[in-house]
Design an enzyme around this catalytic site. Structure first.
Site, mmCIF file in Angstrom:
data_model
loop_
_atom_site.group_PDB
_atom_site.id
_atom_site.type_symbol
_atom_site.label_atom_id
_atom_site.label_comp_id
_atom_site.label_asym_id
_atom_site.label_seq_id
_atom_site.Cartn_x
_atom_site.Cartn_y
_atom_site.Cartn_z
ATOM 1 N N ARG A 124 14.693 -4.854 -5.002
ATOM 2 C CA ARG A 124 14.949 -4.212 -6.287
ATOM 3 C C ARG A 124 15.334 -5.191 -7.401
ATOM 4 N NH1 ARG A 124 12.677 -1.093 -3.684
ATOM 5 N NH2 ARG A 124 13.178 1.084 -3.196
ATOM 6 N N ALA A 174 0.525 5.696 -0.980
ATOM 7 C CA ALA A 174 -0.484 6.748 -1.045
ATOM 8 C C ALA A 174 -0.393 7.562 -2.328
ATOM 9 C CB ALA A 174 -0.323 7.681 0.159
ATOM 10 N N PRO A 197 0.832 -1.209 0.000
ATOM 11 C CA PRO A 197 0.000 0.000 0.000
ATOM 12 C C PRO A 197 0.864 1.255 0.000
ATOM 13 C CG PRO A 197 0.076 -0.975 2.194
ATOM 14 C CD PRO A 197 0.776 -1.932 1.283
ATOM 15 N N HIS A 239 8.186 0.341 6.997
ATOM 16 C CA HIS A 239 7.491 1.464 6.361
ATOM 17 C C HIS A 239 8.369 2.135 5.300
ATOM 18 C CE1 HIS A 239 3.544 3.439 7.257
ATOM 19 N NE2 HIS A 239 4.005 4.301 6.384
ATOM 20 N N ARG A 259 10.318 5.227 6.330
ATOM 21 C CA ARG A 259 9.627 6.509 6.490
ATOM 22 C C ARG A 259 9.122 6.743 7.909
ATOM 23 N NH1 ARG A 259 7.856 8.327 1.010
ATOM 24 N NH2 ARG A 259 6.000 9.358 1.812
#
Length: 382
Positions: free
Chosen positions: A298, A89, A87, A263, A266
């Site tokens: 990656r 934003a 998820p 996160h 972050r």
């Protein structure tokens, strides 16, 4: 390894870094910085990527790898690859179709997408854009339980098969939202999965920021997870666990999955890289729930290392946004196909033809060679 074309320039890309470079050129500077900004010094953000390099693969040779199967079952859904979308934003900052395009890209690659509560399109519109896709919903609980129940009802009605909770964000910094000064590629920025009848207008407005601050439940606790378990039949995944203790508690309260995550660097800076934390969580869970990982993935070899250390699936965040900025739904699909093809090749080179062949013995920490410690699967003294 595959070669895919991206954007109007029709450049052939076989690495995620190529998507990253082109996305940086195409996105406005403030949007690029918003998608990429880390917490504090950025140590954890960089460590997520560096940590993968500290694990070595020990391939088995002279095996028949003429056919390699990358399919995996994740949270009850059969996916073409153990790589799905985290998820994230505000996809409309990257492309006018925003999360609808992201959902199409994931569905066309036959993998899953966790739709954020901070999506700029509604749960229903995203589902309609990709009706055959596997979708899970990252829920932001509300202070008013009836509103949380309404969000659950909407997710269930729109065909979402799982609920994710981000557990490493005890406070939302609504007053410092950098996206509040940006302009959506689609015009007015909205957050319809956090909006109820008493709030209207652009999600970047001060009015909306105040509304979120007043109505979003923070912090959430284990009691909220227990409440959620009692109020939905959907599968539940906790995203943001890094310790054995929290993993054991998650199993105790009945979750279906745990995503080892920080996160994307972050939140709290200085926490472990997710690949380093993964083995401890896997041991603590002991097969009682599925374990996933995101952060720093990656390459296909990154995926292979995470699978060997016990992850059932890995999730990517920023790379999907790069693909979206490059070429909409097709760009998201292309990013996923690059990782799938890289994983396919890495599995063959490691002597693996299916997921069950990927064992912990496939990976060793670099300290095994640097210091002579026997350090398979993260059980070393380093």
């Amino acid at each position: 390894m595959c070669s895919v074309s991206c954007c109007a320039s029709r450049v052939s890309f076989s690495r995620l870094e190529d998507f990253e470079s082109l996305a940086q050129k195409r996105l406005p500077k403030d949007v690029w910085e918003y998608y990429g900004y880390p917490s504090c010094s950025g140590f954890t953000l960089q460590e997520n990527k560096r940590a993968f390099q500290r694990y070595r693969l020990l391939p088995r040779v002279l095996r028949d790898v003429s056919s390699v199967d990358t399919t995996a079952t994740v949270l009850g859904s059969r996916l073409d690859m153990p790589v799905a979308l985290s998820p994230t934003a505000h996809h409309s900052l990257a492309h006018p179709d925003g999360e609808k395009a992201t959902a199409k890209g994931a569905a066309s690659a036959n993998t899953a997408y966790v739709v954020s509560s901070f999506a700029n399109h509604s749960l229903e519109d995203i589902a309609q854009a990709a009706p055959g896709g596997v979708r899970w919903f990252y829920l932001i609980p509300q202070n008013d339980p009836s509103r949380t129940k309404e969000l659950l009802r909407r997710a269930e009605s729109a065909g979402y098969s799982g609920i994710w909770l981000t557990v490493d964000q005890p406070r939302f910094q609504f007053q410092q939202r950098p996206e509040s000064k940006m302009e959506s590629a689609a015009g007015v920025m909205r957050l319809p999965n956090l909006t109820f009848e008493d709030v209207r207008g652009d999600a970047s407005s001060q009015e909306f920021t105040t509304y979120l601050s007043d109505n979003v439940k923070q912090p959430i606790t284990w009691e909220d997870v227990i409440w959620l378990r009692k109020n939905t039949q959907l599968k539940i995944v906790l995203k943001g666990i890094l310790t054995a203790e929290d993993a054991e508690e998650a199993v105790r309260v009945g979750v279906d999955g745990i995503c080892v995550s920080n996160h994307g660097g972050r939140q709290l800076d200085g926490v472990p890289a997710t690949i380093d934390a993964l083995p401890e969580v896997v041991r603590a869970v002991d097969g009682k729930a599925e374990v996933y990982l995101d952060g720093g993935v990656r390459t296909g070899t990154d995926v292979l290392k995470a699978l060997a250390l016990g992850a059932r699936c890995v999730f990517i965040g920023r790379p999907a946004l790069w693909g979206l900025a490059c070429n909409g739904a097709e760009g998201v699909h292309q990013v996923l196909e690059v990782l799938k093809d890289q994983l396919n090749l890495a599995m063959a080179q490691a002597g693996c033809t299916q997921m069950s062949d990927i064992k912990p013995s496939l990976v060793v920490h670099e300290s095994y060679y640097l210091h002579g410690h026997h350090c398979h699967t993260g059980t070393c003294n380093n």
